[in-house]
Design an enzyme around this catalytic site. Sequence first.
Site, PDB file in Angstrom:
ATOM      1  N   CYS A   1       0.861  -1.176   0.000  1.00 30.30           N
ATOM      2  CA  CYS A   1       0.000   0.000   0.000  1.00 30.30           C
ATOM      3  C   CYS A   1       0.899   1.228   0.000  1.00 30.30           C
ATOM      4  O   CYS A   1       1.610   1.485   0.976  1.00 30.30           O
ATOM      5  CB  CYS A   1      -0.921   0.001   1.216  1.00 30.30           C
ATOM      6  SG  CYS A   1      -1.977   1.462   1.310  1.00 30.30           S
TER       7      CYS A   1
ATOM      8  N   CYS B   1      -4.912   6.154  -3.587  1.00 30.14           N
ATOM      9  CA  CYS B   1      -4.257   4.847  -3.651  1.00 30.14           C
ATOM     10  C   CYS B   1      -2.852   5.076  -4.196  1.00 30.14           C
ATOM     11  O   CYS B   1      -2.700   5.488  -5.355  1.00 30.14           O
ATOM     12  CB  CYS B   1      -5.035   3.896  -4.551  1.00 30.14           C
ATOM     13  SG  CYS B   1      -4.228   2.291  -4.789  1.00 30.14           S
TER      14      CYS B   1
ATOM     15  N   THR C   1      -0.165   2.946  -4.761  1.00 24.03           N
ATOM     16  CA  THR C   1       0.262   2.076  -5.852  1.00 24.03           C
ATOM     17  C   THR C   1      -0.555   2.359  -7.095  1.00 24.03           C
ATOM     18  O   THR C   1      -0.058   2.263  -8.223  1.00 24.03           O
ATOM     19  CB  THR C   1       0.140   0.594  -5.467  1.00 24.03           C
ATOM     20  OG1 THR C   1      -1.213   0.316  -5.066  1.00 24.03           O
ATOM     21  CG2 THR C   1       1.100   0.236  -4.343  1.00 24.03           C
TER      22      THR C   1
END
Length: 319
Positions: free
Chosen positions: A107, A247, A249
């Site tokens: 993450c 997010c 990634t």
Amino acid sequence: MEPEGRGPGRLGTIGRVTATSAQPVGLPFLKGHGTQNDFVIVPDPDGRLTIGPEAVAALCDRRAGIGGDGLLRVVRSAADPAAADQADRAEWFMDYRNADGSIGEMCGNGVRVFARYLIEAGLAEPGELPVATRAGLRTVRVAADAADGTPGEITVDMGRAALPGPDGIAVAVGGRSWPALNVNMGNPHAVAFVESLDHAGELRTAPATSPEGAYPEGVNVEFVVDRGPRHVAMRVHERGSGETLSCGTGACAVAVAAARRDGLDPAVTGEAVTYAVDVLGGRLTITEHPDGRVEKTGPAVIVARGELDPSWTALLGGV
């Protein structure tokens, strides 16, 4: 007769959070976020807790628990079998779980929050910090705080992106379908460029992907629009969490996909390429280098510290 798991020296197992304890005690926790991708942080340096899926989901519940897009357990690499092979390179392991309790390999926002916690807890110093994850070692650089006390931004070496194929990936929402690029950042992403972010729909449920079987363990799906030269915006459905405000990634996967679309593959041009990626919770800066390394820079803050009430903790098995 003492209930199973409640007596002295026994292991509480209700809710699959376990630790040796004679009496239920409060479970320390923190709350942090990176561009509003928020996490429950559970310090467990010696690896004494076993937090199962039900307990993670309860802690991440926004009405009955603390609330978060996921949970970060802070444990020494040597104390967890999942990271023991990285212990010679990184003291600390980020045990990341999605909000539904499922295991996440990596993450990007979480690792920044993880590093921020280590700094504020006195367990690491600003500068370069290696962190063990299920996707491998990640190197984090924590900038010093500004003169006014504003926490310095954190840059994460996210490793190299892979574009494993297959060709013909597509995502679909509400009768619309778009071609997507399969990008792996240690976890899988399907990146689709759309005319409007509204086309992504509500994103509480996972968008359909094809061909069938392309993502047997699920996939994070990003919908992307252009905002200007080397500047894009995105919405994302994170597997196991639904739509999140950011997010890390995913932002990396989006920048890589945008660079390929724009003919700016650093491995071909020999020059690093940087994209600003706007997420619902703020902005991340993503740079891909000629050697394939992808770096992500953004903020991370700790917003609360506390202790779960012992009676509530006892429902999770006792600590």
